[in-house]
Design an enzyme around this catalytic site. Structure first.
Site, PDB file in Angstrom:
ATOM      1  N   CYS A 228      41.820  -6.935 -14.237  1.00 17.14           N
ATOM      2  CA  CYS A 228      43.076  -6.242 -15.026  1.00 17.14           C
ATOM      3  C   CYS A 228      42.814  -6.794 -16.479  1.00 17.14           C
ATOM      4  CB  CYS A 228      44.505  -6.490 -14.393  1.00 17.14           C
ATOM      5  SG  CYS A 228      45.852  -5.636 -14.992  1.00 17.14           S
ATOM      6  N   GLY A 229      42.803  -5.840 -17.402  1.00  9.53           N
ATOM      7  CA  GLY A 229      42.677  -6.139 -18.769  1.00  9.53           C
ATOM      8  C   GLY A 229      44.100  -6.641 -19.305  1.00  9.53           C
ATOM      9  N   HIS A 230      45.269  -5.781 -19.177  1.00  9.95           N
ATOM     10  CA  HIS A 230      46.608  -6.433 -19.826  1.00  9.95           C
ATOM     11  C   HIS A 230      46.850  -7.555 -19.193  1.00  9.95           C
ATOM     12  CE1 HIS A 230      49.045  -5.001 -16.523  1.00  9.95           C
ATOM     13  NE2 HIS A 230      49.773  -5.885 -17.171  1.00  9.95           N
TER      14      HIS A 230
ATOM     15  N   ASP B  47      50.699   3.296 -16.530  1.00  7.57           N
ATOM     16  CA  ASP B  47      50.437   1.998 -17.437  1.00  7.57           C
ATOM     17  C   ASP B  47      51.344   1.996 -18.854  1.00  7.57           C
ATOM     18  OD1 ASP B  47      49.601  -0.188 -18.557  1.00  7.57           O
ATOM     19  OD2 ASP B  47      47.588  -0.120 -17.752  1.00  7.57           O
TER      20      ASP B  47
ATOM     21  N   CYS C 161      45.754  -0.134 -21.392  1.00  7.49           N
ATOM     22  CA  CYS C 161      44.797  -0.508 -20.037  1.00  7.49           C
ATOM     23  C   CYS C 161      43.405  -1.201 -20.691  1.00  7.49           C
ATOM     24  CB  CYS C 161      44.791   0.657 -19.252  1.00  7.49           C
ATOM     25  SG  CYS C 161      44.010   0.486 -17.703  1.00  7.49           S
ATOM     26  N   GLY C 162      43.245  -2.180 -20.227  1.00 10.39           N
ATOM     27  CA  GLY C 162      42.124  -3.037 -20.876  1.00 10.39           C
ATOM     28  C   GLY C 162      40.958  -2.388 -19.871  1.00 10.39           C
TER      29      GLY C 162
END
Length: 333
Positions: free
Chosen positions: A91-93, A250, A254-255
């Site tokens: 999960c990027g964020h 999201d 979104c990373g």
């Protein structure tokens, strides 16, 4: 005040999207790797995810991360990603939120102007480069896991829309890319219900008619994210609404979705190595991104993505479970 469980948390948001970072109370999860810990957590401890993410302690768009000792010698912390939709490989964020919390709480040794944190995630090693000024994290740049375009110009039959063309790419999770103009839908928050219904219908059709499997990680085998591209998007500046299973958007750009976007656009010849792009969320927040280099993902050509964004600490909390609480695993409405 009675409790049989007590969890310590630091809450943050990354460009609008929450991350509840669980810093204590869980203990060391079993498993030789973070990927194994994720699978065992899903099978054996999912009530802990729903307790912390779902109502009444969370909400229908809640996201979080559980800090763990790393399973590899070259990492500082392990991270398990939890949200209302399940446990993500990456999960990027959430990683930007984790890195910000680690710096601003002093859980890592902080150096200025940059603190480097190496994170052991279920999808692989992720390096977070935190820009620090006067002790505050002012930006986080992620060197994400290798990403790749899984397939371009695919078609599925979607109820209410007929044949829908899409690309699908991986950036830590699988993402389907669909142009809103081809669906006949506006990029407008007033139409969010229509957009969400379309995104969920498309992901259901993909998972039923044309399922995906990561070439090296067979446990990563579902598409739970649909990037609904705004009509005025370009390869250099994408605008989108990201529909996510089981039914929410999201708030951040979104990373892992931005990583997948880089892979998709690179595969189409639209974005070169080193080229800067911007990815913009449904609420207008932005991540910067670029391709650090090319690589292989199994037998597929891929990229090494870099994502930059910022998170802000919003509070600290202790979450408890009274032995008489009628919702020990939370609930979804």
């Amino acid at each position: 005040m009675r409790t049989r469980k007590l969890f310590h948390a630091v809450d943050s948001h990354t460009e609008g999207m929450p991350t509840r970072v669980i810093t204590g109370g869980v203990g060391v999860l079993p498993g030789q790797t973070m990927a194994e810990r994720r699978l065992r957590f899903m099978a054996e401890r999912d009530d802990l995810r729903t307790l912390l993410m779902c109502e009444p302690r969370g909400h229908s768009s809640m996201s979080g991360a559980i800090l763990q000792p790393p399973t590899r010698a070259d990492a500082d912390y392990g991270v398990l990603y939890i949200e209302v939709s399940g446990c993500l490989p990456m999960c990027g964020h959430g990683t930007i939120g984790v890195a910000t919390v680690l710096v601003e709480t002093g859980m890592v040794e902080v150096t200025e102007p940059e603190t480097v944190i190496r994170l052991d995630t279920p999808a692989g090693l992720v390096v977070a480069r935190v820009a620090v000024s006067d002790g505050a994290a002012t930006a986080v740049t992620l060197e994400n896991v290798p990403s790749y375009a899984h397939a371009l110009d695919q078609v599925v039959e979607v109820k209410g829309f007929g044949p829908v063309t899409y690309d699908i790419a991986y950036g830590g999770n699988f993402y389907a890319f669909v142009k809103l103009a081809e669906l006949g839908l506006p990029f407008d928050r007033a139409a969010k219900g229509q957009l969400l219904d379309a995104g969920l219908a498309i992901m259901d059709a993909i998972n039923e008619q044309n399922p995906v499997v990561h070439p090296e990680r067979p446990e990563i085998n579902v598409c739970h994210h649909v990037y609904l591209e705004a009509p005025d998007s370009t390869p250099e500046h994408g605008r989108h609404a990201m529909a996510i299973h089981p039914g929410w958007f999201d708030r951040s750009p979104c990373g892992t979705g931005t990583s997948a976007r880089l892979a998709q656009q690179h595969a189409r010849g639209n974005v070169a190595v080193g080229q800067e792009i911007v990815n913009e969320s449904f609420i207008g927040s932005q991540f910067g991104a670029r391709i650090l280099g090319e690589t292989m993902v199994g037998d597929r050509p891929g990229i090494l993505p870099s994502i930059t964004g910022r998170a802000w600490v919003t509070g600290t909390a202790q979450y408890m479970l009274d032995p008489t609480d009628p919702f020990p695993g939370g609930f979804e409405l």
